[in-house]
Design a protein around this motif. Structure first.
Motif, PDB file in Angstrom:
ATOM      1  N   GLU A  66       0.824  -1.205   0.000  1.00 20.70           N
ATOM      2  CA  GLU A  66       0.000   0.000   0.000  1.00 20.70           C
ATOM      3  C   GLU A  66       0.863   1.261   0.000  1.00 20.70           C
ATOM      4  O   GLU A  66       1.857   1.339   0.722  1.00 20.70           O
ATOM      5  N   LEU A 116       2.647   5.010  11.374  1.00 20.06           N
ATOM      6  CA  LEU A 116       2.257   3.623  11.101  1.00 20.06           C
ATOM      7  C   LEU A 116       3.269   2.652  11.687  1.00 20.06           C
ATOM      8  O   LEU A 116       2.913   1.621  12.245  1.00 20.06           O
ATOM      9  N   LEU A 170      -0.514  -2.107  15.881  1.00 19.61           N
ATOM     10  CA  LEU A 170      -1.712  -2.452  15.105  1.00 19.61           C
ATOM     11  C   LEU A 170      -1.593  -2.043  13.647  1.00 19.61           C
ATOM     12  O   LEU A 170      -2.267  -2.594  12.781  1.00 19.61           O
ATOM     13  N   THR A 171      -0.776  -1.046  13.362  1.00 16.06           N
ATOM     14  CA  THR A 171      -0.724  -0.552  11.974  1.00 16.06           C
ATOM     15  C   THR A 171       0.638  -0.737  11.315  1.00 16.06           C
ATOM     16  O   THR A 171       0.773  -0.442  10.125  1.00 16.06           O
ATOM     17  N   SER A 191       3.658  -5.137   7.739  1.00 15.95           N
ATOM     18  CA  SER A 191       4.231  -6.469   7.907  1.00 15.95           C
ATOM     19  C   SER A 191       4.309  -7.107   6.528  1.00 15.95           C
ATOM     20  O   SER A 191       3.829  -6.535   5.553  1.00 15.95           O
ATOM     21  N   SER A 235       2.596  -9.454   5.600  1.00 15.68           N
ATOM     22  CA  SER A 235       1.198  -9.709   5.187  1.00 15.68           C
ATOM     23  C   SER A 235       0.545  -8.437   4.662  1.00 15.68           C
ATOM     24  O   SER A 235      -0.296  -8.491   3.773  1.00 15.68           O
ATOM     25  N   PHE A 236       0.904  -7.301   5.261  1.00 11.44           N
ATOM     26  CA  PHE A 236       0.333  -6.021   4.849  1.00 11.44           C
ATOM     27  C   PHE A 236       1.455  -4.991   4.687  1.00 11.44           C
ATOM     28  O   PHE A 236       1.610  -4.098   5.519  1.00 11.44           O
ATOM     29  N   LEU A 246      -7.310 -12.732   8.909  1.00 13.37           N
ATOM     30  CA  LEU A 246      -7.315 -11.263   8.837  1.00 13.37           C
ATOM     31  C   LEU A 246      -7.088 -10.806   7.394  1.00 13.37           C
ATOM     32  O   LEU A 246      -7.706  -9.847   6.923  1.00 13.37           O
ATOM     33  N   ASN A 247      -6.213 -11.513   6.717  1.00 16.00           N
ATOM     34  CA  ASN A 247      -5.916 -11.195   5.320  1.00 16.00           C
ATOM     35  C   ASN A 247      -7.186 -11.245   4.467  1.00 16.00           C
ATOM     36  O   ASN A 247      -7.471 -10.341   3.675  1.00 16.00           O
ATOM     37  N   VAL A 278      -9.619  -8.315   5.357  1.00 10.94           N
ATOM     38  CA  VAL A 278      -9.222  -7.020   4.783  1.00 10.94           C
ATOM     39  C   VAL A 278      -9.451  -7.021   3.268  1.00 10.94           C
ATOM     40  O   VAL A 278     -10.016  -6.071   2.711  1.00 10.94           O
ATOM     41  N   GLU A 322      -7.806   4.302   3.027  1.00 12.06           N
ATOM     42  CA  GLU A 322      -6.539   3.579   2.912  1.00 12.06           C
ATOM     43  C   GLU A 322      -6.665   2.216   3.564  1.00 12.06           C
ATOM     44  O   GLU A 322      -7.446   2.040   4.497  1.00 12.06           O
ATOM     45  N   ARG A 323      -5.849   1.292   3.078  1.00 10.68           N
ATOM     46  CA  ARG A 323      -5.931  -0.067   3.624  1.00 10.68           C
ATOM     47  C   ARG A 323      -5.503  -0.104   5.086  1.00 10.68           C
ATOM     48  O   ARG A 323      -6.026  -0.901   5.867  1.00 10.68           O
ATOM     49  N   TYR A 324      -4.561   0.773   5.472  1.00  7.33           N
ATOM     50  CA  TYR A 324      -4.134   0.717   6.875  1.00  7.33           C
ATOM     51  C   TYR A 324      -5.258   1.116   7.814  1.00  7.33           C
ATOM     52  O   TYR A 324      -5.321   0.659   8.950  1.00  7.33           O
ATOM     53  N   LEU A 332      -7.300  -2.070   7.989  1.00 12.45           N
ATOM     54  CA  LEU A 332      -6.554  -3.051   8.774  1.00 12.45           C
ATOM     55  C   LEU A 332      -6.657  -2.737  10.269  1.00 12.45           C
ATOM     56  O   LEU A 332      -6.893  -3.627  11.090  1.00 12.45           O
ATOM     57  N   PHE A 333      -6.499  -1.479  10.600  1.00 13.51           N
ATOM     58  CA  PHE A 333      -6.573  -1.075  12.001  1.00 13.51           C
ATOM     59  C   PHE A 333      -7.933  -1.434  12.599  1.00 13.51           C
ATOM     60  O   PHE A 333      -8.019  -2.038  13.669  1.00 13.51           O
ATOM     61  N   LYS A 382      -8.458  -5.168  13.043  1.00 14.52           N
ATOM     62  CA  LYS A 382      -7.761  -5.683  14.228  1.00 14.52           C
ATOM     63  C   LYS A 382      -8.483  -5.271  15.510  1.00 14.52           C
ATOM     64  O   LYS A 382      -8.578  -6.043  16.456  1.00 14.52           O
ATOM     65  N   GLN A 406      -9.905  -7.677  18.377  1.00 12.25           N
ATOM     66  CA  GLN A 406      -9.521  -7.495  19.780  1.00 12.25           C
ATOM     67  C   GLN A 406     -10.758  -7.439  20.674  1.00 12.25           C
ATOM     68  O   GLN A 406     -10.845  -8.133  21.679  1.00 12.25           O
ATOM     69  N   MET A 464      -4.149 -11.057  18.773  1.00 15.73           N
ATOM     70  CA  MET A 464      -3.194 -10.455  17.832  1.00 15.73           C
ATOM     71  C   MET A 464      -2.004 -11.375  17.534  1.00 15.73           C
ATOM     72  O   MET A 464      -1.131 -11.034  16.755  1.00 15.73           O
ATOM     73  N   ASP A 486       0.673 -10.957  11.677  1.00 15.38           N
ATOM     74  CA  ASP A 486      -0.595 -10.701  10.977  1.00 15.38           C
ATOM     75  C   ASP A 486      -1.114 -11.926  10.236  1.00 15.38           C
ATOM     76  O   ASP A 486      -2.318 -12.096  10.068  1.00 15.38           O
ATOM     77  N   SER A 487      -0.195 -12.775   9.774  1.00 17.93           N
ATOM     78  CA  SER A 487      -0.632 -13.931   8.988  1.00 17.93           C
ATOM     79  C   SER A 487      -1.322 -14.976   9.858  1.00 17.93           C
ATOM     80  O   SER A 487      -2.000 -15.864   9.357  1.00 17.93           O
TER      81      SER A 487
END
Lengths: 310, 307
Positions: free
Chosen positions: A186, A196, A201-202, A205, A207-208, B30-31, B34, B52-54, B57-58, B61, B65, B231, B236-237
């Motif tokens: 991204e 970030l 959490l942000t 990684s 994966s992302f 999670l993948n 998203v 945005e993807r972040y 993603l946030f 997550k 949680q 988490m 993340d994977s």
């Protein structure tokens, strides 16, 4: 079908009607390049404008789906190339990119090596173990030597031989990645990447992943965990410069159009843009030969076309 | 994630860790969450655009949680030995405890939390009770406070429970598994039922990240049941959520993104809020597994005499 000759003939016909002036092939090529870029860029604004109209239900579907037609034209300029690490952890973007649409990360690196034999689409790499490494048809090969050109693996003949979708040369260095598990990298702005990275959490990684753009390089996060040749960019390239090529001018005669010349390049825009190209070139040519009428004619035609298109 | 073949599921395709995929079909990664959200809920013709993807993603997550804290019932269990320090270090991914038990002689004894504190920090003081400082101006602290030291040494009083003993319900000292009592002088007061339990007690020191036990827990095995935030140590994977909550996660993300966007009409936000709440209730009901068979088993005990 070549449209550059038709465009030139029409421009000359209109501009030279009253013997106002003659446009040389070199001048024409300059105006043609300018006009093509102008119209090409306008496609993105048109696309946005039609998306807004579509959301307002002012556009239709089927043959009335204007957006679809615009996307088709833009997709003609779409290319995919793998990115190579140039310095440290930075990947270099392709030279001809106009707009980076997507950067994808292919995490499953299957094999790498250099071409030691084979011709055309056949790759032989004596140091490789393609079957053992799990290389499969549909995997992607990134030609590191040839600016990250991307080819498909069509067949795995044996441990050292592959058949590809395109040509590769002896000595080329390559990497092969699996077509599965792809994740988008991204784009984030420079002022966001710090924040970030600072929070669990942000933080990007594998994966992302995320990237920031600087000069003509991108830095992919998490830094140092993404290998060269596993990052692919899908981008919109600039249209190639049109070049109306000709044979030697006979004394006192017209230059003769030569489509077989090595540096010949037609317009890359669709035939439907022929009128727009003529109008644009007329405006530039009119300025050059100092004919207000020609400029006005070009402008008027363009405005009419814009009104029709909504 | 792609669908697995039977061979991949049962034996992980012949690779190591053959149990890798067992039960994986209950979960959505999670993948996938998203990606699905970006495809289905974000776009030029959708309620959410230009996100945005972040961001996505946030919020994904955060949804996971929140679900892990109560609704999901994803209990983690860790067994550790408690040494002479009477201390059990909380697991790295610990968020809250569900049950603390002692494992002795093949039986799990659920322990009760001591509502009175059994630990404390302390400052060193001089004879005039003035606090002592070092040259940098920081207070000097002993290794253990008196409260801690008494608990660890077994010199701290606790309530003895044994119906067959005359000391039943009295306060005494448990030291090396033997009980000692003072002479009873004066009036006896009623038993504090909140702390009355023959088993050892515990108190959690959240800030220090440990569970402190009463003195009779030395060299015992403790089984801690706890909840985490899902988490998975930042990998993340590995993050996933039960499929019964998948739709809720999307609606939660939709709601929080719409809520934080400028210019979204209030009725759209309210619609998203209601949808989110309804889906959470729905998912909780599904996960509670109320089957007729299970109800029947419970109802069979309705005529049982309670002594």
């Amino acid at each position: 079908m070549s449209i550059i000759n038709t465009v030139r003939a029409t421009v000359l016909s209109i501009a030279n009607k009253n013997n106002f002036g003659y446009i040389t092939p070199n001048d024409f090529n300059l105006y043609a390049k300018q006009a093509q870029l102008d119209i090409f860029e306008d496609y993105f604004y048109q696309y946005n404008s039609w998306i807004v109209k579509q959301n307002a239900r002012v556009s239709g579907s089927g043959y009335a789906d204007i957006v679809k037609g615009l996307v088709e034209v833009l997709d003609y300029f779409s290319l995919t190339k793998s990115l190579i690490i140039s310095n440290g952890y930075d990947f270099t973007l392709p030279e001809d990119y106009y707009l980076i649409n997507k950067i994808n990360y292919y995490p499953n690196l299957r094999s790498s090596g250099s071409v030691t034999g084979g011709t055309g689409k056949v790759l032989i790499s004596t140091g490789s173990l393609f079957i053992t490494d799990g290389v499969k048809p549909t995997d992607l090969l990134s030609n590191i030597t040839n600016s990250g050109e991307v080819l498909n693996v069509v067949a795995v003949t044996n441990e050292t031989t592959l058949t590809l979708s395109g040509n590769i040369n002896v000595g080329d260095v390559f990497k092969i990645v699996s077509n599965s598990g792809i994740t988008e990298v991204e784009r984030v702005s420079q002022n966001k990447i710090f924040y970030l990275n600072s929070t669990p959490l942000t933080s990007p990684s594998t994966s992302f992943p995320a990237y920031v753009l600087e000069d003509s390089d991108i830095t992919v996060y998490p830094i140092g965990q993404i290998a060269s040749g596993t990052v692919f960019s899908q981008y919109i390239r600039y249209p190639k410069d049109p070049n109306w090529t000709y044979e030697d001018i006979i004394l006192g005669g017209e230059p003769s159009f030569d489509q077989t010349s090595a540096d010949y390049q037609d317009f890359e825009l669709p035939i439907s843009d022929q009128t727009n190209l003529i109008n644009k070139i007329l405006q530039y040519a009119g300025l050059s030969i100092r004919d207000k009428d020609v400029v006005a004619f070009g402008k008027m035609e363009e405005q009419e076309a814009n009104q029709q298109e909504g | 994630m792609a669908y697995l073949t039977d061979y991949q599921y049962y034996e992980n395709g012949g690779l190591n860790f053959e149990n890798e995929n067992w039960g994986s079909y209950q979960y959505v990664s999670l993948n996938d969450i998203v990606n699905n959200f970006m495809v289905m809920y974000v776009g030029n013709d959708k309620l959410i655009n230009n996100v945005e993807r972040y961001n996505v993603l946030f919020h994904a997550k955060r949804a996971i949680q929140e679900l892990n804290y109560d609704s999901l019932k994803e209990i983690k269990i860790l067994e550790l030995n408690v040494c002479d320090s009477l201390r059990y270090i909380l697991p790295q991914d610990y968020v809250n405890w569900v049950r603390v038990s002692m494992y002795r002689g093949g039986t799990l004894f659920p322990l009760t939390e001591n509502i009175q504190t059994n630990w404390s920090s302390a400052y060193l003081q001089d004879n005039n009770c003035r606090i002592l400082f070092d040259e940098k101006g920081n207070t000097l602290k002993p290794e253990d406070s008196t409260l801690d030291a008494d608990r660890i040494k077994g010199s701290k009083k606790s309530i003895y429970l044994n119906e067959g003993s005359v000391y039943d319900g009295q306060e005494g000292y448990c030291y090396n598994d033997s009980w000692y009592f003072e002479y009873s002088i004066g009036a006896k007061f009623g038993l504090n039922t909140e702390t009355a339990n023959a088993n050892p007690t515990f108190k959690i020191n959240k800030k220090s990240g440990v569970i402190n036990f009463s003195s009779s827990m030395a060299d015992e095995l403790v089984v801690l049941e706890y909840v985490s935030d899902g988490m998975e140590g930042g990998d993340d994977s590995e993050i996933s959520v039960n499929k019964l909550f998948e739709e809720f996660v999307y609606s939660y993300m939709k709601f929080v993104i719409l809520q934080s966007k400028y210019g979204i009409q209030e009725y759209i936000i309210n619609r998203a809020r209601k949808e989110k709440s309804a889906l959470l209730r729905n998912a909780k009901l599904r996960l509670s597994n109320i089957h007729p068979g299970r109800l029947l088993m419970n109802l069979r005990g309705q005529n049982k005499w309670i002594k």
